[in-house]
Design an enzyme around this catalytic site. Structure first.
Site, mmCIF file in Angstrom:
data_model
loop_
_atom_site.group_PDB
_atom_site.id
_atom_site.type_symbol
_atom_site.label_atom_id
_atom_site.label_comp_id
_atom_site.label_asym_id
_atom_site.label_seq_id
_atom_site.Cartn_x
_atom_site.Cartn_y
_atom_site.Cartn_z
ATOM 1 N N GLU A 51 2.985 14.376 15.294
ATOM 2 C CA GLU A 51 3.089 14.954 13.965
ATOM 3 C C GLU A 51 1.761 14.649 13.273
ATOM 4 O O GLU A 51 1.348 13.484 13.235
ATOM 5 C CB GLU A 51 4.253 14.309 13.203
ATOM 6 C CG GLU A 51 4.420 14.922 11.840
ATOM 7 C CD GLU A 51 5.583 14.343 11.046
ATOM 8 O OE1 GLU A 51 6.345 13.526 11.586
ATOM 9 O OE2 GLU A 51 5.704 14.732 9.868
ATOM 10 N N ARG A 276 9.038 2.501 23.702
ATOM 11 C CA ARG A 276 7.760 2.619 23.029
ATOM 12 C C ARG A 276 6.953 1.340 23.211
ATOM 13 O O ARG A 276 7.491 0.287 23.533
ATOM 14 C CB ARG A 276 7.954 2.935 21.555
ATOM 15 C CG ARG A 276 8.635 1.829 20.767
ATOM 16 C CD ARG A 276 9.093 2.296 19.392
ATOM 17 N NE ARG A 276 8.005 2.595 18.483
ATOM 18 C CZ ARG A 276 7.758 3.807 17.995
ATOM 19 N NH1 ARG A 276 8.507 4.838 18.319
ATOM 20 N NH2 ARG A 276 6.772 4.003 17.154
ATOM 21 N N LYS A 286 2.849 4.786 11.924
ATOM 22 C CA LYS A 286 1.918 5.493 11.047
ATOM 23 C C LYS A 286 2.218 5.211 9.581
ATOM 24 O O LYS A 286 1.313 5.088 8.768
ATOM 25 C CB LYS A 286 1.982 6.994 11.328
ATOM 26 C CG LYS A 286 1.156 7.377 12.537
ATOM 27 C CD LYS A 286 1.148 8.870 12.743
ATOM 28 C CE LYS A 286 2.426 9.316 13.410
ATOM 29 N NZ LYS A 286 2.400 10.713 13.830
#
Ligand code: ATP
Ligand code: MG
Length: 575
Positions: A51, A276, A286
């Site tokens: 994104e 992850r 982020k």
């Protein structure tokens, strides 16, 4: 031998990743099985779907290496898809930085650059199809009510009173939503699934919402935007992705992924989840990293302390080191916290063979050789890289006055200190044996100069004919010719291992994460070092020329990593 402090390794947390090096992972097994059964006609098509709402971090590097790596391994293709469905937080700067970082890591998406926003028309069409099939409806509950009706893990949800709107009414309302006739929050499009589903994701999830904001690519064309769950599976389907690899948080969303594609009877990729990457002493989110940037806690996304790819690049990391690290940590189904020592180890492995050795003195202490002629300069041969003779040799100037590292001298040395002290002899790398006779102090009693003599018979640093031995070899830089510049040293950005777990992650910021040393003395050949070039400063670590703050003739250096390999040590001790 480096004297800069370094946090001890967190041994307990280190995963035994070396063992997985080169071994296959569970995703490869799935792909190979699919290739055997011909599930996707022998194709392997993956995607990396960031994104564009921030810069990429080292966690993304894991996903990039995995997706591009699998595609390469099975002669497939990996797409770069911008998942740009939330115009509030996304912008073009992020798109450009993402492309730069993926390219820098060494991957190529060829012509396969896509934007979810390019599919908005088709996604809108899919939404209408779902409505026509009676599998989606426009809900006029408020956002708070929707939350309330959703229920909890222990309680089923309740059906919205608008759930049974007829198809025609839903079509009209959805068109009105798209035409801007409603305000944000007034209504949403929801899938009609099951308000009592044990998986909360399946309780009539929102598919479209109203957002009266411009999109960085589609401008004012839309005021309704698809939710991630709706856009993602359909983007995968449109691009004919075979294996849609994502992180574990999406396990519960897989059911919805499958439901939407089945309901629409379209091509159906397979979603696969993996753990992850979490890295100790930093945050990989982020949302959190943006706070550090926007609040000026760090100097931008590429601050060398940031775990962003651009931060690592500026710090002096190489793409090969990051790729090697991603390979080594492997792919698992269980979350873990990886020690940064392992990443550092990968960088040393890469730079050990490729970075030229040089000498630089970070905290200089002047030395005067009393028996060396004044005004004389001689050039001594120094090896550029003992690991690679083809890198040749260079000439470094030696003269009566030079600098050594302040902590390579002690006036009253403890037992285990073998470096320079009054009356003691040491070797200067590539130069001579020197012996210290006198210490010169200023009014405050601080040592400002050492008076020494040298033995001309030890030229090149070789033992003298009488076979005298010394216990230490020091690096040094001749005073008159030295490059005088700044060097920046870095430490962990946070003082705790897992800052994301603390209440306010910014509470545990490390006030000593950056040390700026001015007046460092480096060998003169470095004056013309190119921004981004890597060097090993002997005994001190690997450094790179800063790409932002260096000027012609005055490169500024960042230390990427020290030479002390805590990871190799842990591996050796069998932990
Ligand atoms: P963040 O939590 O930092 O905001 P994100 O998942 O929201 O990350 P995206 O831009 O959506 O960021 O991520 C793009 C791809 O990178 C996704 O497929 C995601 O699963 C993957 N990814 C993100 N963070 C990690 C991580 N720490 N380890 C491995 N893969 C990750
Ligand atoms: Mg995401």
């Amino acid at each position: 031998m480096g004297n800069d402090k370094q946090a001890p390794p967190q041994e307990a947390q280190i995963i035994d990743a070396e063992q997985r090096l080169g071994s296959s992972n569970f995703i490869r097994h799935i792909i190979e099985e699919d290739l055997e059964t011909g599930k996707f006609d022998g194709r392997v098509e993956t995607r990396f779907p960031p994104e564009p709402n921030g810069y990429l971090h080292i966690g993304h590097a894991k996903s990039i290496c995995l997706n591009f790596g699998l595609a390469a391994q099975y002669n497939g293709q990996c797409h770069l898809r911008f998942d740009d469905t939330n115009p509030l937080k996304e912008n073009v700067e992020y798109v450009e930085s993402i492309k730069e970082d993926v390219r820098w890591l060494g991957f190529d998406w060829g012509a396969h650059e896509y934007f979810a926003s390019d599919y908005f028309d088709r996604l809108y069409g899919f939404a209408i199809e779902l409505i026509k099939k009676g599998r989606a409806y426009v809900d006029s509950l408020s956002p708070d009510q929707i939350r309330e009706y959703r229920g909890t893990l222990n309680e089923p949800g309740r059906e919205s009173p608008y759930r049974s709107r007829p198809v025609e009414e839903n079509l009209q309302l959805f068109e009105k939503m798209a035409a801007g006739e409603f305000e944000e929050g007034q209504c949403v499009l929801r899938a009609k699934i099951d308000m009592a589903a044990p998986n909360i994701v399946m309780r009539d999830p929102t598919l479209y919402r109203i957002r009266k904001v411009q999109h960085h690519r589609t401008g004012k064309r839309w005021c309704i935007y698809p939710m991630y769950d709706f856009a993602h599976c359909l983007s995968d389907s449109i691009e004919a992705i075979t294996h849609s690899i994502c992180t574990l948080e999406f396990v519960n969303n897989r059911e919805l992924y499958d439901w939407i594609l089945d309901a629409l009877e379209v091509y159906h990729p397979q979603q696969i989840e993996f753990a992850r990457l979490n890295l100790a002493y930093t945050v990989l989110s982020k949302r959190k990293l943006i706070q550090l940037v926007e609040e000026g806690i760090v100097d931008g996304w590429d601050d060398p302390r940031m775990p962003s790819i651009s931060g690592f690049r500026r710090r002096g990391y190489t793409p090969a080191a990051i790729r090697r690290f991603c390979d080594r940590i492997g792919v698992a189904k269980r979350d873990s916290l990886v020690d940064i020592a392992m990443l550092e180890h990968c960088l040393r492995e890469d730079l050990n063979t490729s970075a030229p050795r040089v000498m630089g003195v970070l905290r200089p202490l002047k030395v005067v050789i009393e028996n060396y002629p004044e005004g004389q300069v001689e050039y001594l041969e120094a090896v550029n890289n003992p690991e690679d003779p083809s890198m040749g040799i260079r000439q470094v100037p030696f003269s009566r006055e030079f600098y050594i590292e302040r902590d390579d001298f002690m006036e009253a040395p403890p037992k285990k200190f073998f470096r320079l002290a009054p009356g003691r002899e040491v070797r200067l790398r590539y130069a001579y044996f020197i012996r210290c006779h006198d210490v010169v102090k200023d009014d405050q009693g601080e040592i400002v100069e050492l008076r020494c003599t040298y033995d001309p018979e030890t030229r090149g640093g070789n033992a003298p004919p009488d076979g005298r031995k010394v216990k230490a070899t020091l690096h040094w830089v001749s005073a008159a010719e030295a490059l005088d510049t700044d060097v920046r040293l870095y430490d962990h950005l946070f003082t705790v291992e897992n800052p994301a777990e603390t209440e306010d992650f910014k509470e545990s910021l490390n006030p000593e994460s950056l040390t700026i040393l001015t007046g460092c003395k480096l060998e003169p050949g470095l004056k013309n070092a190119e921004p981004g070039a890597h060097f090993q400063f002997e005994r001190l670590g690997y450094f790179t020329v800063d790409t932002r703050d260096s000027t012609p003739g005055k490169p500024v250096f960042n230390r990427a990593v020290t030479l002390r390999d805590t990871w190799a040590k842990i591996q050796k001790s069998g932990k």
